[in-house]
Design an enzyme around this catalytic site. Structure first.
Site, short mmCIF file in Angstrom:
data_model
loop_
_atom_site.label_atom_id
_atom_site.label_comp_id
_atom_site.label_asym_id
_atom_site.label_seq_id
_atom_site.Cartn_x
_atom_site.Cartn_y
_atom_site.Cartn_z
N GLY A 221 0.82 -1.19 0.00
CA GLY A 221 0.00 0.00 0.00
C GLY A 221 0.86 1.24 0.00
O GLY A 221 2.03 1.18 0.36
N THR A 225 -0.36 4.50 4.92
CA THR A 225 -1.68 3.89 4.99
C THR A 225 -1.80 2.93 6.17
O THR A 225 -2.82 2.25 6.29
CB THR A 225 -2.03 3.15 3.69
N GLY A 226 -0.77 2.84 6.98
CA GLY A 226 -0.92 2.08 8.22
C GLY A 226 -0.33 0.68 8.19
O GLY A 226 -0.74 -0.17 8.99
N LYS A 227 0.63 0.43 7.34
CA LYS A 227 1.22 -0.91 7.26
C LYS A 227 2.00 -1.23 8.54
O LYS A 227 1.79 -2.28 9.15
CB LYS A 227 2.15 -1.02 6.03
N HIS A 442 -6.16 34.80 -13.93
CA HIS A 442 -5.77 33.40 -14.12
C HIS A 442 -6.65 32.48 -13.26
O HIS A 442 -7.26 31.54 -13.77
CB HIS A 442 -4.29 33.23 -13.74
N GLU A 443 -6.74 32.80 -11.98
CA GLU A 443 -7.55 31.95 -11.09
C GLU A 443 -9.02 32.00 -11.48
O GLU A 443 -9.72 30.98 -11.44
CB GLU A 443 -7.36 32.36 -9.63
N HIS A 446 -9.71 29.54 -14.21
CA HIS A 446 -9.92 28.17 -13.71
C HIS A 446 -11.35 28.03 -13.17
O HIS A 446 -12.06 27.08 -13.48
CB HIS A 446 -8.97 27.87 -12.54
N ASP A 518 0.07 24.02 -14.36
CA ASP A 518 -1.18 23.64 -15.02
C ASP A 518 -0.89 22.86 -16.29
O ASP A 518 -1.52 21.83 -16.56
CB ASP A 518 -1.98 24.89 -15.41
P1 ADP Z 1 3.05 2.96 6.55
O1 ADP Z 1 3.85 1.99 7.33
O2 ADP Z 1 1.97 2.33 5.73
O3 ADP Z 1 3.85 3.93 5.76
P2 ADP Z 1 2.35 3.80 9.16
O4 ADP Z 1 1.76 2.55 9.70
O5 ADP Z 1 3.73 4.11 9.58
O6 ADP Z 1 2.25 3.85 7.59
O7 ADP Z 1 1.38 4.98 9.53
C1 ADP Z 1 1.84 6.19 10.07
C2 ADP Z 1 0.87 6.72 11.09
O8 ADP Z 1 -0.36 7.09 10.46
C3 ADP Z 1 0.48 5.69 12.10
O9 ADP Z 1 1.37 5.69 13.17
C4 ADP Z 1 -0.90 6.12 12.53
O10 ADP Z 1 -0.82 7.06 13.54
C5 ADP Z 1 -1.45 6.77 11.29
N1 ADP Z 1 -2.33 5.85 10.59
C6 ADP Z 1 -2.13 5.31 9.38
N2 ADP Z 1 -3.15 4.52 9.02
C7 ADP Z 1 -4.02 4.55 10.04
C8 ADP Z 1 -5.29 3.92 10.28
N3 ADP Z 1 -5.85 3.11 9.40
N4 ADP Z 1 -5.90 4.18 11.45
C9 ADP Z 1 -5.34 5.01 12.36
N5 ADP Z 1 -4.17 5.62 12.20
C10 ADP Z 1 -3.51 5.41 11.05
ZN ZN Z 2 -3.36 27.85 -12.70
#
Ligand code: ADP
Ligand code: ZN
Ligand code: MG
Length: 623
Positions: A221, A225-227, A442-443, A446, A518
């Site tokens: 992932g 994302t919380g691995k 410009h903005e 958009h 852009d």
């Molecule tokens: P990865 O290892 O995927 O790069 P991490 O596990 O180190 O990510 O996530 C970093 C921090 O983000 C965690 O310590 C936590 O605090 C937060 N985090 C990430 N995913 C979650 C989740 N699903 N629920 C709660 N906290 C999360």
């Molecule tokens: Zn622009």
């Protein structure tokens, strides 16, 4: 939140630290050696009395003497060693404590060559002079070896011969303190890992049924994302020892140490089974072998091979589960993914809206929130945020509340924190009136395109306050997370991207450098539409991916053998015609609604920032 993080534990092995015993041993060996040499020399020398010495001189048996204080060393003449004693030519005697004035005369008259030396120091003094410098030098060498070793290899294990001792031991945690409740969202991953937790808790129940416990689980992932968090939660829930090491740590070592370390780590974990070994950033060791990229891959391959053979060599009685994490599963060596190795895969995605709300709740639970805070709205505005980003968002909001001296975190803090993360810090830039006008138009370009195009995401906010690297920003808010994008949506998205430049052209008759980002985004999107998603009539339903990007070389491989040069040219032409078509259409729309464009730009120059309803009102009034 209950997470403790990785607490490196100090090693408990006795004798860790600088090994003074080693130094003592060497010193002892040297002292004994020196003493032995002394006695060996003594054995070859006859000790005689002073009287015997005088007699020998008188009998003309002495060839030469060396006088050193009280002690005399001498050499008999050849063939005249004397009365049946050991056949040594050397002798030694000690002068009486009084002066013997006749001695010199006696020696001379019997033709003895006399030499004198200053008093020799005692044997232990000689020992000090001869041995001490060596001991010191050795000590210094040992000390530095130890230091280097500690830095580069074993992390303080086992002194001189501790190379390759597992650094994972330092990250052995009895309890990670993380539970599944700390992980929000990620329901699929939690279910998959729940199975692993059960194996670890009661391996017997599975073994009795003849089931093989899975050895490797690969978590894939994007970053944040919380691995890592999930791996700790698995250990926490199963209540087993948790060994954690990061793939990149293996790489920074001497040749051959990586493999040794893997061996030790597995040995330790097996001894404590059931246990979990967690290898973070597996891709840094687990890249396909023979790829020849990244340098030092011999070491990497050895380490990888060791991991593979350890995983193959598990005893059925040992319950050690190897968890690994990567955000580049595409580059992993296929051998890692074979059955019996990392054959279980758990995918973690960026959280959807519901999951984002849940994650925000986890991180906001111990923080004082004001009543106006609606985490649903915060989550809605945090599209594309991973768990780590959401944690950061809550923290930034708390910091913001602190800065504004509020006792609760209110919605405004969340809004400011999000803007700060997405757009960067406000800059104190003094722009000229002309520059400000260009940016405002410009903005507004958009925004007007987003307003006019039927498939574009609705507007959220517009600002001409410089932040981060941008001089202004127009933000849209997709109603839901998008997982699948249609061609019409993508075309309108490009239309919005080009809107800034088109407005400049319409109003000022020329364009500025402000459209660089852009144009890049628009071209990238158009390229993918044409070459990957089959959205071009000329090319049809084929995919021509670009070469794999090489993170080590920091560039994409330019030539892709998968398709011909003609195809490459065709792709370029199609991108061009796609962009041209969208730009032409956009220019027409803007000039038809020039009044609205001007109204918004002028309003922006007054107020600098407008939200969705402010933009809407301005457009309605000018319509
Ligand atoms: P990865 O290892 O995927 O790069 P991490 O596990 O180190 O990510 O996530 C970093 C921090 O983000 C965690 O310590 C936590 O605090 C937060 N985090 C990430 N995913 C979650 C989740 N699903 N629920 C709660 N906290 C999360
Ligand atoms: Zn622009
Ligand atoms: Mg991680």
């Amino acid at each position: 939140m209950a997470q403790t993080g990785q607490t490196p534990q100090t090693p408990q092995t006795p004798g860790a630290g600088f090994d003074w015993r080693m130094l003592l041993w060497i010193a002892a060996v040297m002292v004994i050696g020196f003493y032995w040499m002394e006695t060996a020399r003594d054995a070859a020398v006859q000790d005689i009395t002073y009287t015997q010495f005088r007699q020998a001189v008188q009998q003309e048996r002495v060839a030469e003497v060396t006088i050193e204080g009280q002690s005399v060393q001498g050499l008999y003449r050849e063939g005249r060693v004397g009365d049946g004693e050991r056949a040594s030519r050397q002798f030694e005697t000690t002068l009486p404590p009084f002066d013997d004035p006749a001695l010199m005369e006696l020696l001379e008259s019997h033709g003895v060559a006399v030499s004198a030396r200053p008093t020799q120091p005692a044997w232990w003094q000689r020992l000090l002079v001869n041995v001490l410098p060596w001991v010191l030098i050795l000590g210094v060498i040992l000390y530095f070896t130890y230091r280097m070793q500690q830095r580069m290899a074993s992390g303080g294990q086992g002194g001189l011969f501790g190379f390759g001792r597992s650094r994972a031991r330092r990250f052995r945690e009895e309890s990670t303190g993380v539970t599944m409740d700390d992980v929000a969202g990620a329901q699929g991953a939690k279910t998959d890992l729940g199975e692993v937790i059960d194996y670890l808790r009661r391996p017997e129940a599975y073994r009795r049924l003849g089931a093989k416990i899975p050895r490797g689980v690969l978590m894939m992932g994007p970053p944040g994302t919380g691995k890592t968090l999930l791996a700790k939660a698995v250990a926490g829930e199963a209540g087993v020892p948790f060994y954690s090491i990061s793939g990149s740590e293996f790489i920074e070592m001497f040749v051959g140490v990586g493999a040794a370390r893997v061996r030790d780590m597995f040995k330790d974990a097996k001894a404590e089974s059931p246990a979990i070994i967690f290898i973070d950033e597996l891709d840094s060791i687990g890249r396909a072998r023979g790829a020849g990229l990244g340098g030092g891959h011999d070491e990497r391959e050895q380490t990888l091979n060791q991991i593979l053979s350890e995983m193959d060599g598990f005893d059925p009685a040992e319950t050690v589960v190897v968890l690994a994490a990567t955000n580049r599963p595409d580059v992993l060596d296929p051998a890692l993914l074979r059955p019996g190795r990392f054959d279980r895969k758990v995918t973690l995605d960026r959280p959807g809206r519901e999951a984002r709300v849940a994650i925000l709740k986890v991180h906001a639970q111990d923080k004082p929130l004001a009543d106006d805070v609606d985490l649903n709205i915060v989550a809605q505005r945090a599209i594309g945020f991973a768990g780590a980003d959401l944690e950061n968002l809550v923290n930034e909001a708390a910091l913001m509340a602190g800065r504004l001296s509020r006792d609760r975190i209110d919605m405004e803090c969340f809004t400011l924190a999000r803007d700060r993360i997405v757009l960067g810090d406000k800059r104190d830039e003094t722009l000229s009136e002309t520059e400000k006008r260009v940016i405002a138009y410009h903005e507004s370009g958009h925004a007007l395109m987003a307003w006019l195009l039927p498939n574009a995401d609705p507007l959220d906010k517009i600002t001409i306050i410089p932040r981060g690297r941008a001089l202004g920003a127009t933000e849209q808010r997709p109603p839901e997370d998008r997982y699948n994008m249609t061609e019409s949506y993508l075309r309108d998205r490009i239309g919005v991207m080009l809107g800034g430049r088109l407005a400049e052209q319409l109003i000022f008759g020329e364009v500025s450098t402000g459209s660089e980002a852009d144009l890049k985004q628009a071209t990238d999107l158009a390229r993918r539409m044409v070459s990957q998603w089959g959205m071009s009539g000329e090319i049809g339903p084929s995919s021509f991916p670009r070469g794999e990007s090489q993170p080590f070389l920091g560039r994409e491989i330019a030539s892709n053998p998968e398709f011909s040069e003609q195809t490459a040219e065709l792709i370029d032409r199609e991108i061009r015609s796609l962009l041209d078509g969208i730009a032409e259409d956009g220019a027409k729309r803007l000039s038809q609604h020039k009044a609205q464009l001007e109204a918004l730009a002028e309003r922006l120059l007054e107020v600098e920032t407008l939200d969705a309803s402010g933009i809407e009102q301005t457009f309605m009034k000018a319509a």
